[in-house]
Design an enzyme around this catalytic site. Structure first.
Site, PDB file in Angstrom:
ATOM      1  N   LYS A 151     -15.181  51.238 -33.535  1.00 48.58           N
ATOM      2  CA  LYS A 151     -13.835  50.791 -33.893  1.00 48.58           C
ATOM      3  C   LYS A 151     -13.873  50.316 -35.343  1.00 48.58           C
ATOM      4  CE  LYS A 151     -11.466  48.476 -30.762  1.00 48.58           C
ATOM      5  NZ  LYS A 151     -10.281  49.269 -30.383  1.00 48.58           N
TER       6      LYS A 151
HETATM    7  C1  LIG Z   1      -8.469  54.605 -30.325  1.00 52.40           C
HETATM    8  C2  LIG Z   1      -8.872  53.956 -29.053  1.00 52.40           C
HETATM    9  N1  LIG Z   1      -9.185  54.724 -28.005  1.00 52.40           N
HETATM   10  C3  LIG Z   1      -9.554  54.196 -26.822  1.00 52.40           C
HETATM   11  C4  LIG Z   1      -9.596  52.823 -26.655  1.00 52.40           C
HETATM   12  C5  LIG Z   1     -10.028  52.268 -25.336  1.00 52.40           C
HETATM   13  O1  LIG Z   1     -11.288  51.668 -25.450  1.00 52.40           O
HETATM   14  P1  LIG Z   1     -11.723  50.470 -24.526  1.00 52.40           P
HETATM   15  O2  LIG Z   1     -11.458  50.884 -23.133  1.00 52.40           O
HETATM   16  O3  LIG Z   1     -13.182  50.296 -24.813  1.00 52.40           O
HETATM   17  O4  LIG Z   1     -10.912  49.289 -24.930  1.00 52.40           O
HETATM   18  C6  LIG Z   1      -9.268  51.980 -27.710  1.00 52.40           C
HETATM   19  C7  LIG Z   1      -9.319  50.535 -27.561  1.00 52.40           C
HETATM   20  O5  LIG Z   1     -10.264  49.909 -27.915  1.00 52.40           O
HETATM   21  C8  LIG Z   1      -8.910  52.556 -28.947  1.00 52.40           C
HETATM   22  O6  LIG Z   1      -8.586  51.796 -29.981  1.00 52.40           O
END
Ligand SMILES: Cc1ncc(COP(=O)(O)O)c(C=O)c1O
Length: 303
Positions: A151
């Protein structure tokens, strides 16, 4: 409840945690962040942090990519976070935002010859997609070609463009495609379809973030409902003909998608499998399922 941050290696009131306007990360998106949820269990008077370790493992990988020298181990980051949340004394659902960033007050696009720092803060936060059934559109903005498994703040510009385009066109969320036109993910969530009794979700090479909620949903579907998930490229039109669709993410939890590009998905109501997964997930994150307690870190010591 008082809000605190861990900032410049100490706990301070959130209102005092400020960065200078020349901070490198602010100019060039050179930071790695996470989103972690704390879920309040009123019966147990306990706050459970969900898959804390996995979030910090992903952050460590992101730091490796961005050449951020994080002076804390995953275990230390978990301890700092638990102490922070304990100090704030929350009695409700919260969201935790850790960030590792290029902290030098220095300009010039690069990753080298810069200081690094880490901060984390937390605040009360209910559902992100605050509706029973989301209405989505396929975005005109595509996911970037290079999507590292991290991220990274700078990568979120395309998600922000997509989200606001969707919002201004009257939708709740955007579904972004890969550069070559396959379904990738929501602006901040992974996507699942139910097709002929099986779950289908885009694979890692379709420019997605490998979400922790995605992994949780796959595990719950398999272990609790006996439903396999196939990781396979999805064409745009398969969105329209799926029996059910839902989004997964730390902020969004499991959100049902009732409509895409003004076409009803299935019956246009929350699907049966989606509903079951939502119930299992909500129970699990509140620390109510003994089978998955390893994923839930309690913050408060028992009286
Ligand atoms: C672009 C993106 N995709 C998917 C997710 C889902 O990830 P997670 O389930 O680890 O929060 C997130 C959130 O963090 C995100 O920002």
């Amino acid at each position: 409840m008082s809000l605190y941050a861990y900032f410049s290696k100490q706990f301070v009131p959130l209102s005092e945690a400020k960065i200078g306007i020349m901070t490198h990360a602010f100019h060039y998106g050179t930071a790695v962040f996470e989103g972690i949820r704390g879920n309040w269990n009123s019966k147990q008077q306990q706050l459970y942090l969900f898959r804390l370790k996995e979030h910090y493992e992903r952050m460590h990988d992101g730091c490796q990519i961005l050449k951020i020298n994080l002076p804390y181990t995953v275990d230390e980051l978990c301890r700092i976070t638990i102490e922070l949340v304990e100090r704030c004394d929350f009695r409700e659902d919260i969201y935790i935002r850790p960030m590792a960033y290029k902290s030098s007050e220095a300009l010039g696009v690069r990753l080298h010859d810069l200081d690094d720092d880490f901060l984390v803060f937390a605040f009360p936060w209910g559902p992100y997609l605050d509706m029973d059934k989301a209405r989505c559109c396929v975005s005109s903005w595509r996911r970037p070609k290079e999507t590292p498994q991290a991220k990274i703040t700078g990568l979120y510009v395309s998600s922000a463009l997509a989200k606001t385009e969707a919002f201004e066109n009257g939708f709740d969320e955007a579904i972004m495609l890969t550069p070559d036109g396959y379904v990738s993910e929501g602006s901040g969530e992974n996507i699942f379809l139910l097709i002929d009794g099986r779950l289908v979700t885009p694979p890692s090479y379709n420019n997605i973030l490998l979400g922790i909620t995605r992994d949780t949903a796959i595990t719950l579907a398999k272990n609790e409902l006996g439903i396999e998930t196939i990781e396979s490229p999805i064409e745009r039109c398969e969105l329209y003909t799926a029996d059910e669709c839902f989004l997964t993410g730390t902020a969004a939890n499991i959100t049902s998608v009732a409509e895409i590009d003004r076409r009803k998905i299935g019956s246009g109501e929350v699907g049966e499998i989606t509903r079951k997964l939502q119930q299992l997930y909500s129970d699990l994150i509140q620390g109510n399922n003994p089978k998955y307690l390893d994923w839930c870190t309690p913050v408060y010591k028992k009286a």
